[in-house]
Design a protein around this motif. Structure first.
Motif, PDB file in Angstrom:
ATOM      1  N   CYS A  19      34.459  -2.215 -71.731  1.00  4.99           N
ATOM      2  CA  CYS A  19      33.393  -2.470 -70.773  1.00  4.99           C
ATOM      3  C   CYS A  19      33.703  -1.750 -69.460  1.00  4.99           C
ATOM      4  O   CYS A  19      34.789  -1.887 -68.906  1.00  4.99           O
ATOM      5  CB  CYS A  19      33.246  -3.971 -70.536  1.00  4.99           C
ATOM      6  SG  CYS A  19      32.008  -4.343 -69.275  1.00  4.99           S
ATOM      7  N   ARG A  26      32.414  -2.271 -66.608  1.00  2.71           N
ATOM      8  CA  ARG A  26      32.380  -3.143 -65.446  1.00  2.71           C
ATOM      9  C   ARG A  26      33.597  -4.054 -65.364  1.00  2.71           C
ATOM     10  O   ARG A  26      34.258  -4.132 -64.345  1.00  2.71           O
ATOM     11  CB  ARG A  26      31.113  -3.995 -65.478  1.00  2.71           C
ATOM     12  CG  ARG A  26      29.849  -3.219 -65.274  1.00  2.71           C
ATOM     13  CD  ARG A  26      29.757  -2.625 -63.887  1.00  2.71           C
ATOM     14  NE  ARG A  26      29.617  -3.667 -62.866  1.00  2.71           N
ATOM     15  CZ  ARG A  26      29.543  -3.415 -61.563  1.00  2.71           C
ATOM     16  NH1 ARG A  26      29.590  -2.183 -61.134  1.00  2.71           N
ATOM     17  NH2 ARG A  26      29.423  -4.381 -60.708  1.00  2.71           N
ATOM     18  N   CYS A  27      33.889  -4.779 -66.439  1.00  2.00           N
ATOM     19  CA  CYS A  27      34.942  -5.795 -66.350  1.00  2.00           C
ATOM     20  C   CYS A  27      36.187  -5.408 -67.136  1.00  2.00           C
ATOM     21  O   CYS A  27      37.216  -6.060 -67.036  1.00  2.00           O
ATOM     22  CB  CYS A  27      34.418  -7.154 -66.814  1.00  2.00           C
ATOM     23  SG  CYS A  27      34.033  -7.242 -68.553  1.00  2.00           S
ATOM     24  N   VAL A  35      36.836  -5.394 -70.338  1.00  2.00           N
ATOM     25  CA  VAL A  35      37.133  -6.078 -71.588  1.00  2.00           C
ATOM     26  C   VAL A  35      37.024  -5.090 -72.751  1.00  2.00           C
ATOM     27  O   VAL A  35      36.215  -4.164 -72.713  1.00  2.00           O
ATOM     28  CB  VAL A  35      36.188  -7.284 -71.797  1.00  2.00           C
ATOM     29  CG1 VAL A  35      34.784  -6.831 -72.183  1.00  2.00           C
ATOM     30  CG2 VAL A  35      36.743  -8.216 -72.849  1.00  2.00           C
ATOM     31  N   CYS A  69      29.697  -4.865 -71.686  1.00  2.00           N
ATOM     32  CA  CYS A  69      29.737  -6.033 -72.549  1.00  2.00           C
ATOM     33  C   CYS A  69      28.470  -6.865 -72.345  1.00  2.00           C
ATOM     34  O   CYS A  69      27.688  -6.630 -71.417  1.00  2.00           O
ATOM     35  CB  CYS A  69      30.990  -6.863 -72.285  1.00  2.00           C
ATOM     36  SG  CYS A  69      30.968  -7.759 -70.721  1.00  2.00           S
ATOM     37  N   CYS A 112      28.048  -8.400 -68.781  1.00  2.00           N
ATOM     38  CA  CYS A 112      27.777  -7.402 -67.755  1.00  2.00           C
ATOM     39  C   CYS A 112      26.407  -6.773 -67.964  1.00  2.00           C
ATOM     40  O   CYS A 112      25.690  -6.489 -67.012  1.00  2.00           O
ATOM     41  CB  CYS A 112      28.858  -6.322 -67.757  1.00  2.00           C
ATOM     42  SG  CYS A 112      30.451  -6.933 -67.208  1.00  2.00           S
TER      43      CYS A 112
HETATM   44 ZN   LIG Z   1      31.884  -6.591 -68.972  1.00  2.00          ZN
END
Ligand SMILES: [Zn+2]
Length: 67
Positions: free
Chosen positions: A18, A20-21, A23, A47, A50
């Motif tokens: 992901c 953004r985060c 994962v 994900c 997100c």
């Molecule tokens: Zn994410």
């Protein structure tokens, strides 16, 4: 001696992460619930969480820099 590395026949690359985060997709490939966006020729994955959070920005075709 047994080493727990990649399984034969499975591509080593493309472990979806992901953007953004950070994962990582457990199966390696991005689940259908993940969102894929291509920005400047680079494939980005988001994900489920997100993607939901930023779906409007994604649908508006804004680069993630704008988020
Ligand atoms: Zn994410």
């Amino acid at each position: 001696m047994e080493e727990d590395t990649q399984h034969p026949g499975e591509p080593a690359a493309e472990h979806a992460v992901c953007t953004r985060c950070g994962v990582t997709a457990e199966s390696g490939a991005p689940p259908p619930t993940w969102l894929c966006s291509v920005e400047n020729g680079v494939r980005l994955y988001f994900c489920e969480g997100c993607a939901r959070t930023h779906i409007r920005a994604i649908e508006g075709r804004l680069d993630s820099n704008w988020w």
